[in-house]
Scaffold this motif. Sequence first.
Motif, PDB file in Angstrom:
ATOM      1  N   CYS A  86      72.655  41.132   6.629  1.00  0.00           N
ATOM      2  CA  CYS A  86      71.756  42.234   6.947  1.00  0.00           C
ATOM      3  C   CYS A  86      70.986  41.882   8.211  1.00  0.00           C
ATOM      4  O   CYS A  86      70.396  40.796   8.303  1.00  0.00           O
ATOM      5  CB  CYS A  86      70.791  42.504   5.793  1.00  0.00           C
ATOM      6  SG  CYS A  86      69.667  43.901   6.093  1.00  0.00           S
ATOM      7  N   GLU A 117      76.768  45.633  -3.426  1.00  0.00           N
ATOM      8  CA  GLU A 117      75.975  46.841  -3.214  1.00  0.00           C
ATOM      9  C   GLU A 117      74.865  46.524  -2.214  1.00  0.00           C
ATOM     10  O   GLU A 117      74.259  45.449  -2.279  1.00  0.00           O
ATOM     11  CB  GLU A 117      75.358  47.310  -4.537  1.00  0.00           C
ATOM     12  CG  GLU A 117      74.489  48.550  -4.428  1.00  0.00           C
ATOM     13  CD  GLU A 117      75.285  49.745  -3.967  1.00  0.00           C
ATOM     14  OE1 GLU A 117      75.178  50.080  -2.756  1.00  0.00           O
ATOM     15  OE2 GLU A 117      76.010  50.327  -4.792  1.00  0.00           O
ATOM     16  N   THR A 118      74.610  47.436  -1.285  1.00  0.00           N
ATOM     17  CA  THR A 118      73.495  47.246  -0.353  1.00  0.00           C
ATOM     18  C   THR A 118      72.568  48.460  -0.301  1.00  0.00           C
ATOM     19  O   THR A 118      71.638  48.486   0.501  1.00  0.00           O
ATOM     20  CB  THR A 118      73.989  46.940   1.081  1.00  0.00           C
ATOM     21  OG1 THR A 118      74.669  48.082   1.615  1.00  0.00           O
ATOM     22  CG2 THR A 118      74.918  45.731   1.099  1.00  0.00           C
ATOM     23  N   ASP A 119      72.803  49.453  -1.157  1.00  0.00           N
ATOM     24  CA  ASP A 119      71.950  50.646  -1.205  1.00  0.00           C
ATOM     25  C   ASP A 119      71.072  50.561  -2.454  1.00  0.00           C
ATOM     26  O   ASP A 119      71.555  50.616  -3.579  1.00  0.00           O
ATOM     27  CB  ASP A 119      72.815  51.903  -1.254  1.00  0.00           C
ATOM     28  CG  ASP A 119      72.000  53.184  -1.147  1.00  0.00           C
ATOM     29  OD1 ASP A 119      70.797  53.169  -1.492  1.00  0.00           O
ATOM     30  OD2 ASP A 119      72.561  54.207  -0.716  1.00  0.00           O
ATOM     31  N   ARG A 120      69.781  50.400  -2.257  1.00  0.00           N
ATOM     32  CA  ARG A 120      68.870  50.217  -3.389  1.00  0.00           C
ATOM     33  C   ARG A 120      68.882  51.424  -4.323  1.00  0.00           C
ATOM     34  O   ARG A 120      68.802  51.284  -5.540  1.00  0.00           O
ATOM     35  CB  ARG A 120      67.448  49.981  -2.875  1.00  0.00           C
ATOM     36  CG  ARG A 120      66.448  49.576  -3.953  1.00  0.00           C
ATOM     37  CD  ARG A 120      65.079  49.277  -3.331  1.00  0.00           C
ATOM     38  NE  ARG A 120      64.183  48.638  -4.283  1.00  0.00           N
ATOM     39  CZ  ARG A 120      63.420  49.294  -5.144  1.00  0.00           C
ATOM     40  NH1 ARG A 120      63.437  50.618  -5.175  1.00  0.00           N
ATOM     41  NH2 ARG A 120      62.637  48.643  -5.972  1.00  0.00           N
ATOM     42  N   ARG A 122      71.347  53.454  -5.028  1.00  0.00           N
ATOM     43  CA  ARG A 122      72.536  53.412  -5.878  1.00  0.00           C
ATOM     44  C   ARG A 122      72.407  52.336  -6.950  1.00  0.00           C
ATOM     45  O   ARG A 122      72.879  52.507  -8.074  1.00  0.00           O
ATOM     46  CB  ARG A 122      73.782  53.150  -5.031  1.00  0.00           C
ATOM     47  CG  ARG A 122      74.199  54.303  -4.141  1.00  0.00           C
ATOM     48  CD  ARG A 122      75.392  53.894  -3.283  1.00  0.00           C
ATOM     49  NE  ARG A 122      75.796  54.929  -2.361  1.00  0.00           N
ATOM     50  CZ  ARG A 122      76.734  55.843  -2.601  1.00  0.00           C
ATOM     51  NH1 ARG A 122      77.355  55.820  -3.770  1.00  0.00           N
ATOM     52  NH2 ARG A 122      77.047  56.754  -1.711  1.00  0.00           N
ATOM     53  N   THR A 144      78.842  49.912  -1.032  1.00  0.00           N
ATOM     54  CA  THR A 144      78.238  50.582   0.122  1.00  0.00           C
ATOM     55  C   THR A 144      77.689  49.559   1.108  1.00  0.00           C
ATOM     56  O   THR A 144      77.042  48.589   0.724  1.00  0.00           O
ATOM     57  CB  THR A 144      77.085  51.500  -0.340  1.00  0.00           C
ATOM     58  OG1 THR A 144      77.610  52.468  -1.245  1.00  0.00           O
ATOM     59  CG2 THR A 144      76.436  52.198   0.836  1.00  0.00           C
ATOM     60  N   THR A 145      77.956  49.772   2.400  1.00  0.00           N
ATOM     61  CA  THR A 145      77.362  48.965   3.461  1.00  0.00           C
ATOM     62  C   THR A 145      77.052  49.879   4.645  1.00  0.00           C
ATOM     63  O   THR A 145      77.423  51.048   4.655  1.00  0.00           O
ATOM     64  CB  THR A 145      78.304  47.839   3.942  1.00  0.00           C
ATOM     65  OG1 THR A 145      79.546  48.424   4.371  1.00  0.00           O
ATOM     66  CG2 THR A 145      78.570  46.826   2.853  1.00  0.00           C
ATOM     67  N   VAL A 148      72.054  51.928   5.551  1.00  0.00           N
ATOM     68  CA  VAL A 148      71.513  52.572   4.348  1.00  0.00           C
ATOM     69  C   VAL A 148      70.000  52.741   4.497  1.00  0.00           C
ATOM     70  O   VAL A 148      69.351  52.007   5.244  1.00  0.00           O
ATOM     71  CB  VAL A 148      71.842  51.754   3.085  1.00  0.00           C
ATOM     72  CG1 VAL A 148      73.334  51.725   2.855  1.00  0.00           C
ATOM     73  CG2 VAL A 148      71.307  50.345   3.200  1.00  0.00           C
ATOM     74  N   ASP A 150      67.506  52.330   2.286  1.00  0.00           N
ATOM     75  CA  ASP A 150      66.670  51.319   1.634  1.00  0.00           C
ATOM     76  C   ASP A 150      67.583  50.156   1.230  1.00  0.00           C
ATOM     77  O   ASP A 150      68.109  50.127   0.127  1.00  0.00           O
ATOM     78  CB  ASP A 150      65.979  51.929   0.407  1.00  0.00           C
ATOM     79  CG  ASP A 150      64.879  51.037  -0.142  1.00  0.00           C
ATOM     80  OD1 ASP A 150      64.706  49.923   0.383  1.00  0.00           O
ATOM     81  OD2 ASP A 150      64.201  51.454  -1.101  1.00  0.00           O
ATOM     82  N   PRO A 151      67.789  49.188   2.124  1.00  0.00           N
ATOM     83  CA  PRO A 151      68.800  48.158   1.873  1.00  0.00           C
ATOM     84  C   PRO A 151      68.364  47.085   0.889  1.00  0.00           C
ATOM     85  O   PRO A 151      67.197  46.698   0.820  1.00  0.00           O
ATOM     86  CB  PRO A 151      69.031  47.549   3.266  1.00  0.00           C
ATOM     87  CG  PRO A 151      67.747  47.765   3.980  1.00  0.00           C
ATOM     88  CD  PRO A 151      67.190  49.069   3.467  1.00  0.00           C
TER      89      PRO A 151
END
Length: 206
Positions: A86, A117-120, A122, A144-145, A148, A150-151
């Motif tokens: 990130c 997962e990198t989307d908070r 989700r 997901t990358t 986003v 809210d990573p």
Amino acid sequence: YRADAALFARTDDGIETRLEVTVSPEDDVEVRRVTLVNHSDLLREIEVTSLVEIVLAPAAEDLSHPTFLKLFLETEYRPECTALLCGRRPRSPHEQGPWAVHVISAEGGVHGAVEWETDRMRFIGRGRTPEDPAALDGRALSGTTGAVLDPVLSLRRRVRIAPGGQVRLAFATGVATSRALAIALAEKYDDPASAARTFALATTQT
């Protein structure tokens, strides 16, 4: 709490879990080593999932503009070293920003592919909390990358533990001054031996 590490232990349904946490004396990396011991007479399959909240900014800036700062973070997955990166999009071609790295390594017993997962949103789910996230409802992580809103950084592995057996995984979370150095950290801590080395170095330094 030891001088070189912290240890958390518990037992649930015949599975003993030991979480050891230390900081590397040679890198800007924290290592969390999870040991699962199967004290039952059944073959057990367990999913181990991490979650790291990302800021990449001084605490005062995050406190003042938390949502605004996250808009400029981008995430990526590196399959060759089972790591998530990130970084902050630079405002100019010459700007160098910090990069976060999150890696998982395993010592035997791994079953199935790595999920991430990198989307908070989700991961947590609408109307849910970090104590009861949608990601632990039995569904696969979305993979997901990118940019986003809210990573977070989340990695998951499924492990299979024979009766009387044990499996050990390690999560390394660190920061680097460039993407290239972050990838170098990811490649280093993708090796399960790196976690053992980090704990040994921390003990030696203490």
